[in-house]
Design an enzyme around this catalytic site. Structure first.
Site, PDB file in Angstrom:
ATOM      1  N   PRO A  10      40.411  45.902  36.941  1.00 55.31           N
ATOM      2  CA  PRO A  10      40.194  47.136  36.194  1.00 55.31           C
ATOM      3  C   PRO A  10      38.738  47.575  36.121  1.00 55.31           C
ATOM      4  CG  PRO A  10      40.906  45.348  34.746  1.00 55.31           C
ATOM      5  CD  PRO A  10      41.085  44.874  36.154  1.00 55.31           C
ATOM      6  N   ASN A  11      38.569  48.883  36.268  1.00 54.57           N
ATOM      7  CA  ASN A  11      37.299  49.598  36.137  1.00 54.57           C
ATOM      8  C   ASN A  11      36.353  49.418  37.317  1.00 54.57           C
ATOM      9  OD1 ASN A  11      37.718  50.830  33.505  1.00 54.57           O
ATOM     10  ND2 ASN A  11      37.678  48.747  32.708  1.00 54.57           N
ATOM     11  N   ARG A  18      29.216  54.895  37.197  1.00 58.38           N
ATOM     12  CA  ARG A  18      28.680  54.820  35.830  1.00 58.38           C
ATOM     13  C   ARG A  18      28.026  53.451  35.641  1.00 58.38           C
ATOM     14  NH1 ARG A  18      31.644  55.286  31.351  1.00 58.38           N
ATOM     15  NH2 ARG A  18      29.753  56.010  30.385  1.00 58.38           N
ATOM     16  N   TYR A  23      25.764  47.238  36.730  1.00 55.09           N
ATOM     17  CA  TYR A  23      26.511  46.871  37.936  1.00 55.09           C
ATOM     18  C   TYR A  23      25.931  47.430  39.246  1.00 55.09           C
ATOM     19  CZ  TYR A  23      29.897  45.333  34.472  1.00 55.09           C
ATOM     20  OH  TYR A  23      30.506  44.702  33.422  1.00 55.09           O
ATOM     21  N   ASN A  74      37.588  39.900  42.347  1.00 50.06           N
ATOM     22  CA  ASN A  74      36.831  40.181  41.137  1.00 50.06           C
ATOM     23  C   ASN A  74      37.872  40.694  40.136  1.00 50.06           C
ATOM     24  OD1 ASN A  74      35.324  41.062  39.009  1.00 50.06           O
ATOM     25  ND2 ASN A  74      33.756  42.079  40.252  1.00 50.06           N
ATOM     26  N   ALA A  77      37.721  42.431  33.695  1.00 49.38           N
ATOM     27  CA  ALA A  77      37.899  41.836  32.369  1.00 49.38           C
ATOM     28  C   ALA A  77      39.130  40.918  32.295  1.00 49.38           C
ATOM     29  CB  ALA A  77      37.988  42.931  31.308  1.00 49.38           C
ATOM     30  N   HIS A  80      38.899  37.020  31.784  1.00 49.07           N
ATOM     31  CA  HIS A  80      38.685  36.300  30.535  1.00 49.07           C
ATOM     32  C   HIS A  80      39.962  36.004  29.753  1.00 49.07           C
ATOM     33  CE1 HIS A  80      34.714  37.369  31.765  1.00 49.07           C
ATOM     34  NE2 HIS A  80      34.940  38.657  31.581  1.00 49.07           N
ATOM     35  N   ASP A  87      48.370  32.570  36.739  1.00 44.78           N
ATOM     36  CA  ASP A  87      49.620  31.975  37.219  1.00 44.78           C
ATOM     37  C   ASP A  87      49.986  32.500  38.604  1.00 44.78           C
ATOM     38  OD1 ASP A  87      49.872  30.483  34.923  1.00 44.78           O
ATOM     39  OD2 ASP A  87      51.449  31.720  34.024  1.00 44.78           O
ATOM     40  N   GLU A  98      36.548  33.476  43.256  1.00 45.66           N
ATOM     41  CA  GLU A  98      36.318  34.451  42.187  1.00 45.66           C
ATOM     42  C   GLU A  98      34.881  34.949  42.268  1.00 45.66           C
ATOM     43  OE1 GLU A  98      36.950  32.615  38.372  1.00 45.66           O
ATOM     44  OE2 GLU A  98      35.840  34.181  37.325  1.00 45.66           O
ATOM     45  N   HIS A 100      31.835  37.776  40.659  1.00 46.12           N
ATOM     46  CA  HIS A 100      31.399  38.726  39.642  1.00 46.12           C
ATOM     47  C   HIS A 100      30.045  39.261  40.033  1.00 46.12           C
ATOM     48  CE1 HIS A 100      34.655  37.642  37.018  1.00 46.12           C
ATOM     49  NE2 HIS A 100      34.411  36.373  37.320  1.00 46.12           N
ATOM     50  N   SER A 102      27.918  40.563  37.799  1.00 48.64           N
ATOM     51  CA  SER A 102      26.978  40.118  36.764  1.00 48.64           C
ATOM     52  C   SER A 102      27.132  38.610  36.546  1.00 48.64           C
ATOM     53  CB  SER A 102      27.247  40.866  35.456  1.00 48.64           C
ATOM     54  OG  SER A 102      28.546  40.582  34.968  1.00 48.64           O
ATOM     55  N   ARG A 107      26.068  36.682  29.433  1.00 47.72           N
ATOM     56  CA  ARG A 107      26.422  37.926  28.734  1.00 47.72           C
ATOM     57  C   ARG A 107      27.116  37.583  27.406  1.00 47.72           C
ATOM     58  NH1 ARG A 107      29.155  42.149  32.587  1.00 47.72           N
ATOM     59  NH2 ARG A 107      28.628  43.459  30.779  1.00 47.72           N
ATOM     60  N   ARG A 111      32.738  36.720  27.558  1.00 52.49           N
ATOM     61  CA  ARG A 111      32.744  36.706  29.030  1.00 52.49           C
ATOM     62  C   ARG A 111      32.444  35.320  29.602  1.00 52.49           C
ATOM     63  NH1 ARG A 111      32.741  42.346  30.317  1.00 52.49           N
ATOM     64  NH2 ARG A 111      31.551  43.489  28.765  1.00 52.49           N
TER      65      ARG A 111
HETATM   66  O1  CA2 Z   1      30.435  41.188  36.579  1.00 51.10           O
HETATM   67  C1  CA2 Z   1      31.549  41.488  36.998  1.00 51.10           C
HETATM   68  O2  CA2 Z   1      31.792  41.686  38.185  1.00 51.10           O
HETATM   69  C2  CA2 Z   1      32.693  41.685  35.986  1.00 51.10           C
HETATM   70  O3  CA2 Z   1      33.886  41.173  36.582  1.00 51.10           O
HETATM   71  C3  CA2 Z   1      32.810  43.181  35.768  1.00 51.10           C
HETATM   72  C4  CA2 Z   1      33.850  43.534  34.703  1.00 51.10           C
HETATM   73  C5  CA2 Z   1      33.611  42.738  33.419  1.00 51.10           C
HETATM   74  O4  CA2 Z   1      34.651  43.007  32.491  1.00 51.10           O
HETATM   75  C6  CA2 Z   1      33.547  41.243  33.684  1.00 51.10           C
HETATM   76  O5  CA2 Z   1      33.262  40.587  32.460  1.00 51.10           O
HETATM   77  C7  CA2 Z   1      32.456  40.928  34.689  1.00 51.10           C
HETATM   78  C8  CA2 Z   1      33.778  45.015  34.342  1.00 51.10           C
HETATM   79  C9  CA2 Z   1      33.797  45.959  35.485  1.00 51.10           C
HETATM   80  C10 CA2 Z   1      33.500  47.319  34.958  1.00 51.10           C
HETATM   81  O6  CA2 Z   1      32.865  48.035  35.986  1.00 51.10           O
HETATM   82  C11 CA2 Z   1      32.342  49.235  35.645  1.00 51.10           C
HETATM   83  C12 CA2 Z   1      31.530  49.787  36.590  1.00 51.10           C
HETATM   84  C13 CA2 Z   1      30.945  51.004  36.344  1.00 51.10           C
HETATM   85  C14 CA2 Z   1      31.199  51.665  35.159  1.00 51.10           C
HETATM   86  C15 CA2 Z   1      32.032  51.096  34.231  1.00 51.10           C
HETATM   87  C16 CA2 Z   1      32.612  49.865  34.475  1.00 51.10           C
END
Ligand code: CA2
Length: 146
Positions: A10-11, A18, A23, A74, A77, A80, A87, A98, A100, A102, A107, A111
């Site tokens: 997701p996202n 954004r 990121y 990746n 969220a 977590h 599973d 896996e 990431h 960040s 953080r 996370r």
């Molecule tokens: O660091 C990573 O790759 C994460 O998987 C990114 C996830 C975060 O929930 C994990 O804790 C760490 C979030 C991705 C959100 O990506 C966005 C990118 C641009 C704008 C908004 C969200």
């Protein structure tokens, strides 16, 4: 031919659009294009899938059973808290790395835990978009070592 599936949760479709401060400025399409070129150099077939929906990611993992030799994920969220995704990865038996962008360990406390890591070959975090390249290389090494 070795086949790798690259999954994004997701996202991550918002990468480069954004929050560039957290990121980076690379879009998911640009990251995927670079992985596609690394895959072609390595003579690897590569597929990409991104979803904001847990069930859709699980369906894609199940579809990869018996088809893919490795998964690079990746989970966003879901990392977590998604026992369902964990599973699915454990159940399909496909070696999974896996990644990431960040460093999740420096953080917010929520996370720091990954429920995916215990069923993954390993985790790479904190190298921005390069985490994907490093993860891809580590996954290929793992697959080729047998
Ligand atoms: O660091 C990573 O790759 C994460 O998987 C990114 C996830 C975060 O929930 C994990 O804790 C760490 C979030 C991705 C959100 O990506 C966005 C990118 C641009 C704008 C908004 C969200």
């Amino acid at each position: 031919m070795t086949t790798v599936l690259v999954l994004n949760g997701p996202n991550l479709n918002m990468l480069g659009v954004r929050e560039p401060g957290v990121y980076g400025t690379m879009t998911l399409a640009e990251i995927e294009a670079r992985l596609a070129s690394l895959a072609s150099e390595a003579d690897v077939s590569i597929d990409f899938f991104q979803s904001n929906h847990e069930g859709a990611l699980i369906d894609r993992i199940q579809a990869a059973y018996g088809q893919a030799d490795g998964i690079l994920i990746n989970p966003g969220a879901y990392t977590h808290y998604s026992y369902a995704l964990r599973d699915a990865i454990a159940g399909c038996g496909i070696p999974t790395v896996e990644v990431h962008m960040s460093n999740i360990h420096k953080r917010e406390a929520f996370r720091h835990q990954s429920v995916i890591a215990p069923v993954a070959v390993g985790q790479i975090a904190g190298f921005g978009d390069k985490s994907y390249d490093l993860g891809f290389s580590a996954l290929l090494d793992h697959i080729r070592r047998g």
